[in-house]
Write a protein that holds these residues in place. Structure first.
Motif, PDB file in Angstrom:
ATOM      1  N   PHE A  66      13.867 -59.670 -48.612  1.00 59.19           N
ATOM      2  CA  PHE A  66      14.374 -59.634 -47.245  1.00 59.19           C
ATOM      3  C   PHE A  66      15.690 -58.875 -47.225  1.00 59.19           C
ATOM      4  O   PHE A  66      16.536 -59.035 -48.103  1.00 59.19           O
ATOM      5  CB  PHE A  66      14.620 -61.050 -46.704  1.00 59.19           C
ATOM      6  CG  PHE A  66      15.250 -61.033 -45.335  1.00 59.19           C
ATOM      7  CD1 PHE A  66      14.457 -60.940 -44.203  1.00 59.19           C
ATOM      8  CD2 PHE A  66      16.626 -61.067 -45.192  1.00 59.19           C
ATOM      9  CE1 PHE A  66      15.029 -60.902 -42.938  1.00 59.19           C
ATOM     10  CE2 PHE A  66      17.207 -61.035 -43.933  1.00 59.19           C
ATOM     11  CZ  PHE A  66      16.404 -60.940 -42.808  1.00 59.19           C
ATOM     12  N   CYS A  68      18.675 -57.307 -44.228  1.00 63.09           N
ATOM     13  CA  CYS A  68      19.177 -56.909 -42.914  1.00 63.09           C
ATOM     14  C   CYS A  68      19.990 -55.657 -43.179  1.00 63.09           C
ATOM     15  O   CYS A  68      20.987 -55.700 -43.909  1.00 63.09           O
ATOM     16  CB  CYS A  68      20.040 -58.006 -42.307  1.00 63.09           C
ATOM     17  SG  CYS A  68      20.754 -57.499 -40.731  1.00 63.09           S
ATOM     18  N   TYR A  88      15.590 -55.362 -39.868  1.00 70.41           N
ATOM     19  CA  TYR A  88      15.180 -56.274 -40.923  1.00 70.41           C
ATOM     20  C   TYR A  88      13.985 -55.654 -41.631  1.00 70.41           C
ATOM     21  O   TYR A  88      13.157 -54.989 -41.012  1.00 70.41           O
ATOM     22  CB  TYR A  88      14.707 -57.625 -40.367  1.00 70.41           C
ATOM     23  CG  TYR A  88      15.714 -58.400 -39.573  1.00 70.41           C
ATOM     24  CD1 TYR A  88      16.960 -58.701 -40.091  1.00 70.41           C
ATOM     25  CD2 TYR A  88      15.403 -58.875 -38.303  1.00 70.41           C
ATOM     26  CE1 TYR A  88      17.878 -59.448 -39.365  1.00 70.41           C
ATOM     27  CE2 TYR A  88      16.303 -59.618 -37.567  1.00 70.41           C
ATOM     28  CZ  TYR A  88      17.540 -59.895 -38.105  1.00 70.41           C
ATOM     29  OH  TYR A  88      18.436 -60.638 -37.377  1.00 70.41           O
TER      30      TYR A  88
END
Length: 141
Positions: A66, A68, A88
């Protein structure tokens, strides 16, 4: 560039490095974190401990790789506001579905501390990634 903008840039750098407490080092104990309504993990959380538990200890842990990724920052020094525009990306650990979702984050400051964060994102794309393919995506599919 103000100290507020520097604090937000440092927060995203901490996020990229996996330094979860560092992300919230300037977040007020009374600060309110709001994840977009309609998303798989939407909600309002108060203070760094609640944010770490419900946001970073919960939903973020569901993703492999993950990230951002900030692309642009905007600041209004008179209103003590910083906006980050980015995206994202990641792969959901259970569904193995990938996502790439545009996002904007609105950060407000008082006395040099973050008093609110608000996320704006396409919640359908988030649902599509977390919902098994056999179910056809999220509730808005």
């Amino acid at each position: 560039m103000s100290g507020n903008l520097e604090k937000i840039k440092r927060s995203y750098a901490c996020s990229a490095a996996g330094d979860l407490p560092g992300i919230l080092q300037d977040f007020s104990e009374e600060g309110v974190w709001t994840d977009m309504a309609g998303g798989p993990h939407s909600g309002r959380f108060t203070g760094p401990k609640e944010v770490l538990k419900h946001v970073f200890g919960g939903s973020i842990g569901e993703w492999d790789r993950f990230a951002c990724v900030p692309e642009e920052y905007f600041e209004d020094v008179d209103r003590n506001v910083v906006v980050m525009v980015g995206h994202y990306e990641g792969i959901h650990r259970i569904t193995r579905r990938s996502m790439w979702v545009r996002t904007a984050h609105l950060w407000r400051f008082e006395g040099g501390r973050i008093v609110s964060y608000e996320q704006f994102a396409d919640t359908k794309l988030l649902w599509d990634a977390v919902t098994p393919a056999a179910e056809g995506g999220g509730p808005h599919a």
